[in-house]
Design a protein around this motif. Structure first.
Motif, PDB file in Angstrom:
ATOM      1  N   GLU A  41       0.854  -1.184   0.000  1.00  0.00           N
ATOM      2  CA  GLU A  41       0.000   0.000   0.000  1.00  0.00           C
ATOM      3  C   GLU A  41       0.892   1.237   0.000  1.00  0.00           C
ATOM      4  N   GLU A  42       0.374   2.299  -0.532  1.00  0.00           N
ATOM      5  CA  GLU A  42       1.071   3.585  -0.481  1.00  0.00           C
ATOM      6  C   GLU A  42       0.283   4.456   0.497  1.00  0.00           C
ATOM      7  N   VAL A  43       0.902   4.878   1.592  1.00  0.00           N
ATOM      8  CA  VAL A  43       0.192   5.675   2.591  1.00  0.00           C
ATOM      9  C   VAL A  43       0.993   6.932   2.893  1.00  0.00           C
ATOM     10  N   ASP A  44       0.483   8.078   2.513  1.00  0.00           N
ATOM     11  CA  ASP A  44       1.161   9.363   2.745  1.00  0.00           C
ATOM     12  C   ASP A  44       2.630   9.318   2.334  1.00  0.00           C
ATOM     13  N   GLY A  45       2.904   8.743   1.190  1.00  0.00           N
ATOM     14  CA  GLY A  45       4.283   8.719   0.692  1.00  0.00           C
ATOM     15  C   GLY A  45       5.137   7.601   1.261  1.00  0.00           C
ATOM     16  N   THR A  46       4.551   6.779   2.145  1.00  0.00           N
ATOM     17  CA  THR A  46       5.280   5.633   2.689  1.00  0.00           C
ATOM     18  C   THR A  46       4.795   4.343   2.015  1.00  0.00           C
ATOM     19  N   LEU A  47       5.738   3.519   1.605  1.00  0.00           N
ATOM     20  CA  LEU A  47       5.373   2.196   1.106  1.00  0.00           C
ATOM     21  C   LEU A  47       5.147   1.295   2.315  1.00  0.00           C
ATOM     22  N   VAL A  48       3.927   0.813   2.482  1.00  0.00           N
ATOM     23  CA  VAL A  48       3.580  -0.086   3.582  1.00  0.00           C
ATOM     24  C   VAL A  48       3.488  -1.490   2.986  1.00  0.00           C
ATOM     25  N   ALA A  49       4.396  -2.378   3.395  1.00  0.00           N
ATOM     26  CA  ALA A  49       4.499  -3.641   2.662  1.00  0.00           C
ATOM     27  C   ALA A  49       4.760  -4.837   3.571  1.00  0.00           C
ATOM     28  N   ASN A  50       4.311  -5.986   3.093  1.00  0.00           N
ATOM     29  CA  ASN A  50       4.505  -7.267   3.777  1.00  0.00           C
ATOM     30  C   ASN A  50       4.922  -8.282   2.707  1.00  0.00           C
ATOM     31  N   PRO A  51       6.017  -9.012   2.930  1.00  0.00           N
ATOM     32  CA  PRO A  51       6.496  -9.943   1.901  1.00  0.00           C
ATOM     33  C   PRO A  51       5.751 -11.267   1.870  1.00  0.00           C
ATOM     34  N   GLY A  52       4.778 -11.466   2.779  1.00  0.00           N
ATOM     35  CA  GLY A  52       4.160 -12.794   2.888  1.00  0.00           C
ATOM     36  C   GLY A  52       5.074 -13.701   3.703  1.00  0.00           C
ATOM     37  N   SER A  53       4.800 -14.990   3.673  1.00  0.00           N
ATOM     38  CA  SER A  53       5.514 -15.933   4.539  1.00  0.00           C
ATOM     39  C   SER A  53       6.343 -16.933   3.739  1.00  0.00           C
ATOM     40  N   VAL A  54       7.573 -17.140   4.197  1.00  0.00           N
ATOM     41  CA  VAL A  54       8.425 -18.174   3.604  1.00  0.00           C
ATOM     42  C   VAL A  54       7.855 -19.558   3.939  1.00  0.00           C
ATOM     43  N   GLY A  55       7.570 -19.795   5.202  1.00  0.00           N
ATOM     44  CA  GLY A  55       7.338 -21.158   5.661  1.00  0.00           C
ATOM     45  C   GLY A  55       5.913 -21.585   5.900  1.00  0.00           C
ATOM     46  N   GLN A  56       4.951 -20.632   5.820  1.00  0.00           N
ATOM     47  CA  GLN A  56       3.540 -21.017   6.005  1.00  0.00           C
ATOM     48  C   GLN A  56       2.629 -19.972   5.358  1.00  0.00           C
ATOM     49  N   PRO A  57       2.648 -19.889   4.015  1.00  0.00           N
ATOM     50  CA  PRO A  57       1.817 -18.891   3.324  1.00  0.00           C
ATOM     51  C   PRO A  57       0.331 -19.084   3.653  1.00  0.00           C
ATOM     52  N   ARG A  58      -0.400 -17.966   3.745  1.00  0.00           N
ATOM     53  CA  ARG A  58      -1.835 -18.043   4.067  1.00  0.00           C
ATOM     54  C   ARG A  58      -2.694 -17.278   3.071  1.00  0.00           C
ATOM     55  N   ASP A  59      -2.196 -17.087   1.865  1.00  0.00           N
ATOM     56  CA  ASP A  59      -2.990 -16.364   0.869  1.00  0.00           C
ATOM     57  C   ASP A  59      -3.529 -17.313  -0.198  1.00  0.00           C
ATOM     58  N   GLY A  60      -3.540 -18.603   0.122  1.00  0.00           N
ATOM     59  CA  GLY A  60      -4.093 -19.582  -0.818  1.00  0.00           C
ATOM     60  C   GLY A  60      -3.077 -20.099  -1.824  1.00  0.00           C
ATOM     61  N   ASP A  61      -1.885 -19.533  -1.832  1.00  0.00           N
ATOM     62  CA  ASP A  61      -0.803 -19.985  -2.715  1.00  0.00           C
ATOM     63  C   ASP A  61       0.241 -20.662  -1.836  1.00  0.00           C
ATOM     64  N   PRO A  62       0.377 -22.005  -1.974  1.00  0.00           N
ATOM     65  CA  PRO A  62       1.267 -22.726  -1.051  1.00  0.00           C
ATOM     66  C   PRO A  62       2.767 -22.474  -1.272  1.00  0.00           C
ATOM     67  N   ARG A  63       3.120 -21.816  -2.365  1.00  0.00           N
ATOM     68  CA  ARG A  63       4.551 -21.575  -2.611  1.00  0.00           C
ATOM     69  C   ARG A  63       5.116 -20.580  -1.592  1.00  0.00           C
ATOM     70  N   ALA A  64       6.383 -20.760  -1.261  1.00  0.00           N
ATOM     71  CA  ALA A  64       7.059 -19.838  -0.341  1.00  0.00           C
ATOM     72  C   ALA A  64       7.081 -18.440  -0.939  1.00  0.00           C
ATOM     73  N   ALA A  65       6.944 -17.426  -0.079  1.00  0.00           N
ATOM     74  CA  ALA A  65       6.943 -16.040  -0.543  1.00  0.00           C
ATOM     75  C   ALA A  65       8.103 -15.260   0.064  1.00  0.00           C
ATOM     76  N   TYR A  66       8.652 -14.350  -0.725  1.00  0.00           N
ATOM     77  CA  TYR A  66       9.580 -13.345  -0.209  1.00  0.00           C
ATOM     78  C   TYR A  66       9.490 -12.143  -1.137  1.00  0.00           C
ATOM     79  N   ALA A  67      10.167 -11.056  -0.786  1.00  0.00           N
ATOM     80  CA  ALA A  67      10.045  -9.855  -1.612  1.00  0.00           C
ATOM     81  C   ALA A  67      11.398  -9.218  -1.865  1.00  0.00           C
ATOM     82  N   VAL A  68      11.466  -8.477  -2.967  1.00  0.00           N
ATOM     83  CA  VAL A  68      12.661  -7.696  -3.286  1.00  0.00           C
ATOM     84  C   VAL A  68      12.262  -6.224  -3.349  1.00  0.00           C
ATOM     85  N   LEU A  69      12.921  -5.432  -2.503  1.00  0.00           N
ATOM     86  CA  LEU A  69      12.728  -3.985  -2.470  1.00  0.00           C
ATOM     87  C   LEU A  69      13.912  -3.341  -3.183  1.00  0.00           C
TER      88      LEU A  69
END
Ligand code: ZN
Length: 235
Positions: A164-192
């Motif tokens: 999300e973009e909030v007042d010029g701040t990027l508000v972010a969550n990379p999801g989970s490496v070891g127990q994803p909960r967004d319906g996609d069982p693949r491991a998640a991480y992010a690159v900033l």
């Protein structure tokens, strides 16, 4: 030249997932690696995951499962999560518990002029509060203010990727490496990606890993079967 920050979170003692993610990360040759907490809990390989995260991550903050593993207080957890916390506590060495105890609740780092605030839960309740993509905007604004209006606010805990973009701040969550909960069982991480005081990019990556192996180990060590079953569904 822009700088690349790899963000991982909620590894939860899932070594199979962490190893696959770190293989992917290696190709990235990141300038910095940040972990938003919950290295342990739920999964069968706490020591191995701790060792890898300590080795690879420049910044690690404390998650609720890390915290409970130190204190032994499982009153905030459901039955399966509580069993896993108690199992993890018995499994770790005193030194490993001390390491978890030493983790900060929040951390602020500067990368190429970009100020990044790191927390597991939320800036106003670092260990426990969940901030979801659907959290009201007014609440997000408060979070950004409590964090001191950073350029980037990184959070974990929900196991759901967020941007999300909030007042010029990027508000972010990379999801989970070891127990994803967004319906996609693949491991998640992010690159900033950052450059010269500006955020250039935020990308969540997904990596398939051997769920069978982790689920089997969960059974073998005597952890609740449901902790393995949910990994197949990504919930
Ligand atoms: Zn977690």
């Amino acid at each position: 030249m822009s700088k690349r920050v790899v963000v991982i979170s909620d590894v939860h003692s899932n070594l199979e997932a962490l190893e696959r993610v770190l293989e992917d990360v290696e190709e990235e040759s990141p300038d910095l690696v940040i972990c938003c907490g919950d290295v342990v809990g739920y999964g069968p390989r706490p020591s191995e995951c701790l060792e890898l995260v300590r080795d690879v991550a420049d910044v690690v903050v404390k998650g609720n499962h890390d915290h409970a593993t130190v204190t032994g207080d499982i009153s905030m957890f459901n039955v399966a999560a509580g069993i896993a916390v108690e199992w993890t506590r018995r499994r770790l060495s005193d030194e490993e518990i001390e390491y978890l105890a030493s983790l900060p609740e929040t951390e602020t780092v500067e990368v190429d002029g970009v100020r990044v605030f790191v927390v597991h839960g939320s800036p106003r309740d670092p260990i426990w509060e969940y901030v979801f993509p659907e959290t009201p905007r007014g609440v997000l604004k408060e979070m950004v203010e409590v964090a001191g209006k950073p350029d980037v606010l990184l959070m974990g805990h929900t196991h759901v990727p967020m941007r999300e973009e909030v007042d010029g701040t990027l508000v972010a969550n990379p999801g989970s490496v070891g127990q994803p909960r967004d319906g996609d069982p693949r491991a998640a991480y992010a690159v900033l990606e950052v450059e010269d005081g500006e955020v250039r990019g935020w990308e969540v990556r997904r990596v398939a890993y051997n769920v069978d192996r982790t689920a089997r180990e969960i059974m073998e060590v005597g952890l609740p079967e449901e902790l393995g079953a949910r990994l197949y569904r990504g919930v």
